[in-house]
Scaffold this motif. Structure first.
Motif, PDB file in Angstrom:
ATOM      1  N   GLN A  20       0.686  -1.201   0.125  1.00 13.48           N
ATOM      2  CA  GLN A  20       0.028   0.152   0.050  1.00 13.48           C
ATOM      3  C   GLN A  20       0.677   1.215  -0.021  1.00 13.48           C
ATOM      4  O   GLN A  20       0.544   2.168  -0.921  1.00 13.48           O
ATOM      5  N   PHE A  23       2.363   1.722  -3.394  1.00 11.20           N
ATOM      6  CA  PHE A  23       1.283   2.226  -4.406  1.00 11.20           C
ATOM      7  C   PHE A  23       1.103   3.809  -4.324  1.00 11.20           C
ATOM      8  O   PHE A  23       1.080   4.423  -5.211  1.00 11.20           O
ATOM      9  N   SER A  51       0.093   1.046  -9.858  1.00 11.88           N
ATOM     10  CA  SER A  51      -0.433  -0.533  -9.543  1.00 11.88           C
ATOM     11  C   SER A  51       0.448  -1.555 -10.234  1.00 11.88           C
ATOM     12  O   SER A  51       1.009  -2.340  -9.704  1.00 11.88           O
ATOM     13  N   ARG A  52       0.881  -1.140 -11.620  1.00 12.46           N
ATOM     14  CA  ARG A  52       1.694  -1.874 -12.326  1.00 12.46           C
ATOM     15  C   ARG A  52       3.268  -1.760 -11.706  1.00 12.46           C
ATOM     16  O   ARG A  52       3.912  -2.832 -11.882  1.00 12.46           O
ATOM     17  N   SER A  55       3.186  -4.129  -8.900  1.00 12.48           N
ATOM     18  CA  SER A  55       3.108  -5.469  -9.282  1.00 12.48           C
ATOM     19  C   SER A  55       4.461  -6.163  -9.705  1.00 12.48           C
ATOM     20  O   SER A  55       5.003  -7.206  -9.590  1.00 12.48           O
ATOM     21  N   HIS A  58       6.711  -6.810  -6.727  1.00 12.00           N
ATOM     22  CA  HIS A  58       6.288  -7.880  -6.055  1.00 12.00           C
ATOM     23  C   HIS A  58       6.780  -9.252  -6.793  1.00 12.00           C
ATOM     24  O   HIS A  58       7.300 -10.181  -6.259  1.00 12.00           O
ATOM     25  N   TYR A  98       0.256  -8.912  -0.659  1.00  7.36           N
ATOM     26  CA  TYR A  98       0.282  -8.312  -1.802  1.00  7.36           C
ATOM     27  C   TYR A  98      -1.138  -8.670  -2.726  1.00  7.36           C
ATOM     28  O   TYR A  98      -1.796  -7.636  -3.058  1.00  7.36           O
ATOM     29  N   SER A 101      -3.677  -6.461  -0.838  1.00 10.71           N
ATOM     30  CA  SER A 101      -3.451  -5.209  -1.112  1.00 10.71           C
ATOM     31  C   SER A 101      -4.052  -4.815  -2.515  1.00 10.71           C
ATOM     32  O   SER A 101      -4.646  -3.940  -2.686  1.00 10.71           O
ATOM     33  N   ASP A 102      -3.652  -5.707  -3.574  1.00 11.78           N
ATOM     34  CA  ASP A 102      -4.297  -5.437  -4.727  1.00 11.78           C
ATOM     35  C   ASP A 102      -5.689  -5.624  -5.079  1.00 11.78           C
ATOM     36  O   ASP A 102      -6.395  -4.694  -5.850  1.00 11.78           O
ATOM     37  N   HIS A 122      -6.879 -13.925  -8.145  1.00  7.47           N
ATOM     38  CA  HIS A 122      -6.531 -13.304  -6.901  1.00  7.47           C
ATOM     39  C   HIS A 122      -7.150 -14.130  -5.704  1.00  7.47           C
ATOM     40  O   HIS A 122      -6.657 -14.881  -4.836  1.00  7.47           O
TER      41      HIS A 122
END
Length: 262
Positions: A20, A23, A51-52, A55, A58, A98, A101-102, A122
């Protein structure tokens, strides 16, 4: 709750808040300094950009951890169903934080990054990871699934090039497109026979029957669900790669015909 379970819970919670923070704070701050084009993006595009970025971070962290486990964790490799899940649990704990969060970001910014396929992906992954974290079962298969994360950076880079206005026929786009298709195929499609072969090798064994029905359902159903989506995504990526290569070939032929670069 035993001390190790408390540690995994702490890792998952810390992972959630870290992603978070990445982001909302780190990605916007870093992106304005790395790419001037970030400032020209719309509000929705900035949300997806951040967001990417998260990503990609991660994917690199858990992907490298995954490779380490596959190479050096003998306990997991020798007993894929009930091998010592210590390292796998740590890696899955990071991924769990993750994914939650996503999901929160997807629902909150649905108009910008909402995607029903990502929600299904997810949720299927979290359902399977519940059994890994809760009962320590199927560590090899859980970790093997994380190999798929290595395709994420190239997929995200494709979007970055697109939103920054790079022509599809540009060299960076072509190189990334080919690399994306190749890596996606290797870590998500080509490994399917090995994955399901390993599943078949333990099917019907004593270790297999020690897995409760819910765990077996999570293992099998989530695997099939994720791989159906992987095949669908691979089809789209292959078509996109073909178009990019075709654009590059047409541009090269046109340049040679004109006798000069555009």
């Amino acid at each position: 709750m035993d001390p190790f379970s408390q540690l995994i819970l702490t890792i998952s919670v810390a992972s959630f808040f870290t992603f978070q923070w990445l982001f909302h704070s780190v990605s916007p701050w870093m992106s304005t300094r790395v790419s001037e084009g970030f400032l020209r993006l719309t509000h929705k595009q900035k949300i997806e950009w951040n967001s990417r970025t998260v990503s990609t971070f991660h994917a690199l962290v858990v992907g490298l951890f995954c490779i380490y486990i596959l190479i050096f964790d003998d306990a997991v490799n020798q007993d894929p169903v009930w091998g010592d899940p210590t390292l796998v649990k740590i890696n899955v704990g990071i991924t769990t934080g993750y994914l939650i969060s996503d999901l929160l970001l997807i629902f909150y910014y649905w108009k910008a990054i909402g995607d029903k396929f990502f929600v299904v992906h997810h949720m299927a992954a979290l359902y399977a990871y519940y059994y890994v974290l809760g009962q320590g079962m199927l560590p090899y298969f859980a970790n093997f699934r994380l190999l798929a994360e290595f395709s994420t950076p190239c997929v995200n880079q494709r979007w970055f090039f697109e939103v920054l206005g790079y022509p599809k026929s540009s060299k960076p786009n072509i190189v990334n497109g080919v690399l994306m298709a190749a890596v996606f195929f290797l870590v998500r499609i080509a490994v399917m026979p090995l994955y399901y072969g390993s599943m078949y090798s333990v099917w019907g064994t004593e270790a297999f029957y020690r897995v409760p029905p819910g765990g077996r359902a999570a293992w099998i159903c989530s695997s099939i669900c994720l791989d159906i989506m992987n095949v669908m995504w691979m089809h789209k990526i292959a078509r996109g790669c073909y178009k990019v290569l075709r654009c590059g070939s047409l541009r090269k032929a046109e340049t040679q015909e004109n006798g000069k670069a555009e």
